[in-house]
Design a protein around this motif. Structure first.
Motif, short mmCIF file in Angstrom:
data_model
loop_
_atom_site.label_atom_id
_atom_site.label_comp_id
_atom_site.label_asym_id
_atom_site.label_seq_id
_atom_site.Cartn_x
_atom_site.Cartn_y
_atom_site.Cartn_z
N VAL A 75 -4.79 4.45 -3.06
CA VAL A 75 -4.85 3.06 -2.62
C VAL A 75 -5.93 2.91 -1.55
CG1 VAL A 75 -3.55 1.13 -1.64
CG2 VAL A 75 -2.38 2.83 -3.07
N SER A 113 -1.74 3.45 3.69
CA SER A 113 -2.49 3.82 2.49
C SER A 113 -2.99 5.25 2.49
CB SER A 113 -3.69 2.89 2.33
OG SER A 113 -4.61 3.07 3.40
N ALA A 163 0.84 -1.20 0.00
CA ALA A 163 0.00 0.00 0.00
C ALA A 163 0.87 1.26 0.00
CB ALA A 163 -0.93 -0.02 1.21
N ARG A 194 1.20 4.02 -2.93
CA ARG A 194 0.85 5.40 -2.53
C ARG A 194 2.00 6.34 -2.81
NH1 ARG A 194 -0.03 7.47 3.71
NH2 ARG A 194 -0.48 9.66 3.22
N VAL A 204 -7.35 -0.05 1.09
CA VAL A 204 -7.06 -1.36 1.68
C VAL A 204 -8.23 -1.77 2.57
CG1 VAL A 204 -5.40 -2.74 2.98
CG2 VAL A 204 -4.62 -0.74 1.70
#
Length: 440
Positions: free
Chosen positions: A43, A62, A33, A37, A45
């Motif tokens: 992103v 993220s 992540a 990013r 998650v």
């Protein structure tokens, strides 16, 4: 909003899983992540199943809130629409699995099949060579309805070791990357899992270092695009319109699902956060929520905050609602005994002692059922109760026997059970309005 309005989008997505716990999938997911990013991608998650600690790290990695997905706890429809909503906003969707890929009912694999996303297992390759390929093959072939086309090797000893692992894979499986043993690929843990993200001053530095390790290992390639489409959910009735709810939130009380907070707001409640560690007064509220966390690590500080304790006692004596979950329950007893055997004064709303133990005392998916209402969630704790009063209710395990006691007293509802509020807005509203247990 019209009845047929929906979320739809196509975005690279994958479920990061493993053969079992301890393979390194949590930090690999977080590092992925952060890697994407840092490359300028948006992103999102998600975390499969009940978990508070991994999502804290994943959110930092993220830069976006991390929601739970678990077909039994959150419902299949919610799994679909949360992913579809994320697909309208993100450049990449990652889901961190729980335990092993096929462990549990439902399992991480069940979610991947439900959502139509591929699984990428993280396999601890330390001490393996060609056998790595056999493990990967077994994961890929175990279910015909699950897509597994890539695997990640973790704790690889050398480039040559990585080459052996790649050559040992069957022709239709690819090694996405070979992650070397590296100090950046670890995070400190304690009895409930990872140390809370807010306690790690260098967490962002650690995540950037872990992302760099993955980039060097060739894991910067995006997974295949997945098409998501799901109807928007119907907003819940505003059962808590105008209600003010005080939510404990600090290092001792931090186990808060974003979806639970969203649900309370959608029900019309105004949330007012306070710290039992630092604040000496309660905000002006109609109800309190004392969530789980680590009160056993802060027993002396909580006990020394006599003004806040008296404010909570006054709230309870007035018959105002209090929902206390796990660590919240532990704090509501007369005494809290920490891992060193030190005794600390609790809020004193219930008789008895909560004692931290080395042995796990409760684990699994549970539900609180009253009539046709069912609040789903889980339990996970290392504490036992001594000299407690008789419980008025018990949660029910998803499978097996042995529910958690639920104590109901003068507006207080306290248990080791953690509820996932969107699973039963009506029951949650009843608790926070002081109408629990509601008439059957």
């Amino acid at each position: 909003m019209t009845a047929n309005e929906s979320f739809a989008g196509t975005v690279p997505a994958a479920l990061i899983s493993a053969p079992g716990s301890g393979q390194g999938k949590s930090l690999v997911t977080a590092a992925l992540a952060r890697l994407h990013r840092n490359a300028g991608r948006r992103v999102r998650v998600f975390k499969f199943g009940p978990d508070y600690l991994d999502p804290m790290v994943l959110e930092r990695a993220s830069g976006a809130p991390v929601y739970q997905l678990q077909p039994w706890m959150t419902g299949e429809a919610e799994c679909r629409w949360r992913l579809a909503e994320a697909a309208t906003q993100a450049d990449l969707i990652l889901v961190e699995g729980a335990m092993g890929l096929f462990d549990g009912t439902p399992s991480s694999a069940d979610l991947a099949v439900l959502a139509g996303i591929p699984a990428i297992p993280v396999i601890d390759a330390w001490g393996m060579a060609q056998t790595f390929g056999a493990v990967a093959l077994g994961l890929a072939r175990y279910r015909d309805d699950l897509t597994v086309g890539e695997v990640i090797a973790n704790r690889v000893a050398s480039p040559r070791h990585g080459d052996l692992l790649a050559k040992g894979l069957p022709a239709d499986l690819t090694l996405l990357g070979a992650v070397p043993r590296h100090e950046a690929m670890t995070l400190p843990e304690r009895h409930l899992g990872l140390v809370q993200a807010g306690e790690l001053d260098d967490l962002d530095q650690r995540l950037d270092q872990a992302a760099a390790v993955l980039a060097e290992a060739g894991l910067d390639r995006l997974p295949a695009p997945v098409a998501f489409n799901a109807p928007r959910p119907t907003p819940p009735p505003r059962l808590l319109d105008g209600k003010r709810i005080g939510v404990a939130r600090d290092a001792a009380f931090a186990f808060l699902y974003p979806a639970n907070l969203d649900l309370l707001r959608d029900l019309g409640a105004e949330l007012r956060f306070f710290s039992p560690l630092a604040d000496t007064t309660l905000p002006a509220v109609d109800a309190l929520w004392l969530p789980g966390g680590y009160p056993e690590l802060h027993g002396a500080t909580l006990a020394a905050n006599t003004a806040l304790r008296e404010a909570i006692r006054a709230h309870h004596e007035a018959g105002k609602p209090i929902l206390a979950e796990c660590g919240g329950l532990m704090s509501c007893l007369e005494t809290l005994v920490d891992g060193d055997g030190e005794h600390h004064q609790g809020f004193g709303l219930l008789p008895g002692t909560a004692r931290l133990t080395r042995k796990l005392q409760g684990l699994g998916m549970h539900a609180l059922r009253l009539g046709d209402q069912e609040l789903r969630g889980h339990t996970f704790h290392h504490a036992a109760l001594e000299n407690a009063a008789a419980a008025q209710l018990f949660s029910e395990k998803q499978s097996g026997t042995g529910g958690e006691p639920v104590f109901v007293k003068n507006g207080l509802v306290a248990s080791f059970f953690h509820g996932y509020f969107p699973s039963s807005p009506t029951l949650v509203a009843a608790i926070l309005e002081g109408r629990f247990p509601p008439p059957r």
